[in-house]
Design a protein around this motif. Sequence first.
Motif, PDB file in Angstrom:
ATOM      1  N   GLU A  97       0.811  -1.211   0.000  1.00  0.00           N
ATOM      2  CA  GLU A  97       0.000   0.000   0.000  1.00  0.00           C
ATOM      3  C   GLU A  97       0.849   1.267   0.000  1.00  0.00           C
ATOM      4  N   THR A  98       2.037   1.208   0.602  1.00  0.00           N
ATOM      5  CA  THR A  98       2.919   2.376   0.617  1.00  0.00           C
ATOM      6  C   THR A  98       3.417   2.687  -0.781  1.00  0.00           C
ATOM      7  N   VAL A  99       3.884   1.657  -1.467  1.00  0.00           N
ATOM      8  CA  VAL A  99       4.381   1.850  -2.830  1.00  0.00           C
ATOM      9  C   VAL A  99       3.239   2.258  -3.757  1.00  0.00           C
ATOM     10  N   ALA A 100       2.075   1.632  -3.601  1.00  0.00           N
ATOM     11  CA  ALA A 100       0.932   1.931  -4.464  1.00  0.00           C
ATOM     12  C   ALA A 100       0.531   3.390  -4.378  1.00  0.00           C
ATOM     13  N   GLN A 101       0.451   3.923  -3.167  1.00  0.00           N
ATOM     14  CA  GLN A 101       0.077   5.326  -3.001  1.00  0.00           C
ATOM     15  C   GLN A 101       1.124   6.249  -3.615  1.00  0.00           C
ATOM     16  N   ASP A 102       2.403   5.894  -3.459  1.00  0.00           N
ATOM     17  CA  ASP A 102       3.465   6.714  -4.035  1.00  0.00           C
ATOM     18  C   ASP A 102       3.424   6.673  -5.561  1.00  0.00           C
ATOM     19  N   VAL A 103       3.043   5.532  -6.131  1.00  0.00           N
ATOM     20  CA  VAL A 103       2.936   5.421  -7.585  1.00  0.00           C
ATOM     21  C   VAL A 103       1.854   6.364  -8.111  1.00  0.00           C
ATOM     22  N   LEU A 104       0.702   6.395  -7.450  1.00  0.00           N
ATOM     23  CA  LEU A 104      -0.362   7.275  -7.917  1.00  0.00           C
ATOM     24  C   LEU A 104       0.011   8.744  -7.772  1.00  0.00           C
ATOM     25  N   VAL A 105       0.751   9.080  -6.729  1.00  0.00           N
ATOM     26  CA  VAL A 105       1.240  10.449  -6.599  1.00  0.00           C
ATOM     27  C   VAL A 105       2.195  10.774  -7.749  1.00  0.00           C
ATOM     28  N   HIS A 106       3.032   9.799  -8.097  1.00  0.00           N
ATOM     29  CA  HIS A 106       3.978   9.969  -9.202  1.00  0.00           C
ATOM     30  C   HIS A 106       3.255  10.262 -10.516  1.00  0.00           C
ATOM     31  N   TYR A 107       2.111   9.624 -10.724  1.00  0.00           N
ATOM     32  CA  TYR A 107       1.396   9.762 -11.990  1.00  0.00           C
ATOM     33  C   TYR A 107       0.384  10.910 -12.000  1.00  0.00           C
ATOM     34  N   ARG A 125     -10.894   0.185  -4.177  1.00  0.00           N
ATOM     35  CA  ARG A 125     -12.017  -0.758  -4.109  1.00  0.00           C
ATOM     36  C   ARG A 125     -11.641  -2.193  -4.474  1.00  0.00           C
ATOM     37  N   GLN A 126     -10.752  -2.344  -5.441  1.00  0.00           N
ATOM     38  CA  GLN A 126     -10.484  -3.684  -5.954  1.00  0.00           C
ATOM     39  C   GLN A 126      -9.116  -4.252  -5.558  1.00  0.00           C
ATOM     40  N   ILE A 127      -8.114  -3.383  -5.395  1.00  0.00           N
ATOM     41  CA  ILE A 127      -6.744  -3.869  -5.224  1.00  0.00           C
ATOM     42  C   ILE A 127      -6.304  -3.881  -3.767  1.00  0.00           C
ATOM     43  N   LEU A 128      -6.434  -2.763  -3.085  1.00  0.00           N
ATOM     44  CA  LEU A 128      -5.952  -2.679  -1.707  1.00  0.00           C
ATOM     45  C   LEU A 128      -6.600  -3.682  -0.755  1.00  0.00           C
ATOM     46  N   PRO A 129      -7.906  -3.966  -0.864  1.00  0.00           N
ATOM     47  CA  PRO A 129      -8.482  -4.946   0.067  1.00  0.00           C
ATOM     48  C   PRO A 129      -7.791  -6.307   0.035  1.00  0.00           C
ATOM     49  N   PHE A 130      -7.190  -6.656  -1.101  1.00  0.00           N
ATOM     50  CA  PHE A 130      -6.532  -7.959  -1.226  1.00  0.00           C
ATOM     51  C   PHE A 130      -5.048  -7.891  -0.856  1.00  0.00           C
ATOM     52  N   PHE A 131      -4.350  -6.818  -1.231  1.00  0.00           N
ATOM     53  CA  PHE A 131      -2.895  -6.782  -1.088  1.00  0.00           C
ATOM     54  C   PHE A 131      -2.381  -5.967   0.095  1.00  0.00           C
ATOM     55  N   THR A 132      -3.244  -5.248   0.793  1.00  0.00           N
ATOM     56  CA  THR A 132      -2.788  -4.447   1.931  1.00  0.00           C
ATOM     57  C   THR A 132      -2.124  -5.335   2.985  1.00  0.00           C
ATOM     58  N   GLY A 133      -0.991  -4.846   3.489  1.00  0.00           N
ATOM     59  CA  GLY A 133      -0.267  -5.572   4.523  1.00  0.00           C
ATOM     60  C   GLY A 133       0.790  -6.521   3.993  1.00  0.00           C
ATOM     61  N   ARG A 134       0.865  -6.707   2.675  1.00  0.00           N
ATOM     62  CA  ARG A 134       1.859  -7.616   2.089  1.00  0.00           C
ATOM     63  C   ARG A 134       3.083  -6.833   1.628  1.00  0.00           C
ATOM     64  N   MET A 135       4.239  -7.456   1.739  1.00  0.00           N
ATOM     65  CA  MET A 135       5.456  -6.853   1.211  1.00  0.00           C
ATOM     66  C   MET A 135       5.414  -6.947  -0.305  1.00  0.00           C
ATOM     67  N   ILE A 136       5.681  -5.854  -0.979  1.00  0.00           N
ATOM     68  CA  ILE A 136       5.536  -5.842  -2.426  1.00  0.00           C
ATOM     69  C   ILE A 136       6.529  -6.772  -3.105  1.00  0.00           C
ATOM     70  N   SER A 137       7.666  -6.983  -2.484  1.00  0.00           N
ATOM     71  CA  SER A 137       8.669  -7.874  -3.071  1.00  0.00           C
ATOM     72  C   SER A 137       8.253  -9.334  -3.015  1.00  0.00           C
ATOM     73  N   ALA A 138       7.298  -9.658  -2.131  1.00  0.00           N
ATOM     74  CA  ALA A 138       6.902 -11.058  -1.941  1.00  0.00           C
ATOM     75  C   ALA A 138       5.673 -11.452  -2.754  1.00  0.00           C
ATOM     76  N   ILE A 139       5.059 -10.502  -3.459  1.00  0.00           N
ATOM     77  CA  ILE A 139       3.847 -10.804  -4.231  1.00  0.00           C
ATOM     78  C   ILE A 139       4.221 -11.563  -5.494  1.00  0.00           C
ATOM     79  N   THR A 140       3.594 -12.708  -5.692  1.00  0.00           N
ATOM     80  CA  THR A 140       3.916 -13.599  -6.809  1.00  0.00           C
ATOM     81  C   THR A 140       2.824 -13.561  -7.876  1.00  0.00           C
ATOM     82  N   ARG A 141       3.129 -14.209  -8.996  1.00  0.00           N
ATOM     83  CA  ARG A 141       2.134 -14.306 -10.059  1.00  0.00           C
ATOM     84  C   ARG A 141       0.923 -15.096  -9.580  1.00  0.00           C
ATOM     85  N   GLN A 142       1.141 -16.093  -8.723  1.00  0.00           N
ATOM     86  CA  GLN A 142       0.035 -16.869  -8.187  1.00  0.00           C
ATOM     87  C   GLN A 142      -0.866 -15.984  -7.314  1.00  0.00           C
TER      88      GLN A 142
END
Length: 373
Positions: A97-107, A125-142
Amino acid sequence: MARMHLTQQRVDRLKPKKAILDVRDTELKGFGIRIMPSGARRYFIHSQHEGRRLWKTIDDAGTVTVAQARRRARTMLATYRNGDPADSGIEKDALFETVAQDVLVHYERLWKPGTLKANRIYLHRQILPFFTGRMISAITRQDVATWFRSLHAKPAAANRSAPVLSVIMQKAESWGYRPENSNPCVGIRRYRETRRERFLLPEEYRSLAAVLAHHRSRHPLHTAAVELLLLTGCRKSEIIMLRWADYREGKLFLPDSKTGPRTVWLSQAARDVLDNLPRKNRWVFSATNPKPFHLDRFWWRIRAEAGLNDVRLHDLRHSYASVALQNGETILTIGKLLGHGKASTTLRYTHLHDGAVREAIDAVAPVLSEGLA
């Protein structure tokens, strides 16, 4: 990328920018501080050694001094260059969520306001409810595939959220939070959507015209806006944000449409609508700026009176394209009228109603029958 001898006084004076700011230390190569648009400050090390790339956060600038961070960086860099296998070269402490918010500020300065607003909605609505709290480096294709499957009941939202997530992952790579070429969104197949085909029939045009005429004296601006949508095929935003300076020589010169600047050629009927409106300020449909002008509620009211409850404002654009097609205009011409960059986009608007299809079949049948006889 800025470079300076990092001292505590200089670090304290650094201000966040619209984009991420990296400042490298001139005393210790590979050591620096990253200032996020959100105001967060983190010391980091960044180095390349024997084909391996390292990017690690040392600590938050609010918890350690520059001197402490530099000493820790010196030790970490020495360990890395000596070949310690414990160093994987991936940022390990960045929450999604930290990186995601910074990306939107960037754009913010790169995306159009409407695109930014829509992407923020998809993120929250669609992305943060699922990925919040996870380290972005650990998110896999699965993980991404599981998330995408969880949205199977909302195929349109899923398909529009996936590119937003992909952009976040791309920036995470470029900012050092993930390895290069590790975007887990690559290869995710989109849902097949059932396209909504709705456009006005001749009798529906007549019904809508009668309702608009009834409301013209009480709601002249709202009525004119709907009439221009019908007569030009423009997007709603292009009409409600129209300035008088954009209307000249019998045309609309739109400086910033969805596909960039474009010219809209106006029929005499469309010019009459504009010429009959008062010019009180620079905006055609608003006293100060276009944003307070709300058209949706007026549309919901008049479409109900016309018996068109299932027709959206955007369907007027579909209708414009269909009428043009049925009157012999080419896909290329219709694309120019609508301001499309690709012919494939125009094809989505050119739906023929059942009556027109039947007429085409009846016209072709005699020719085919004669040839087969």
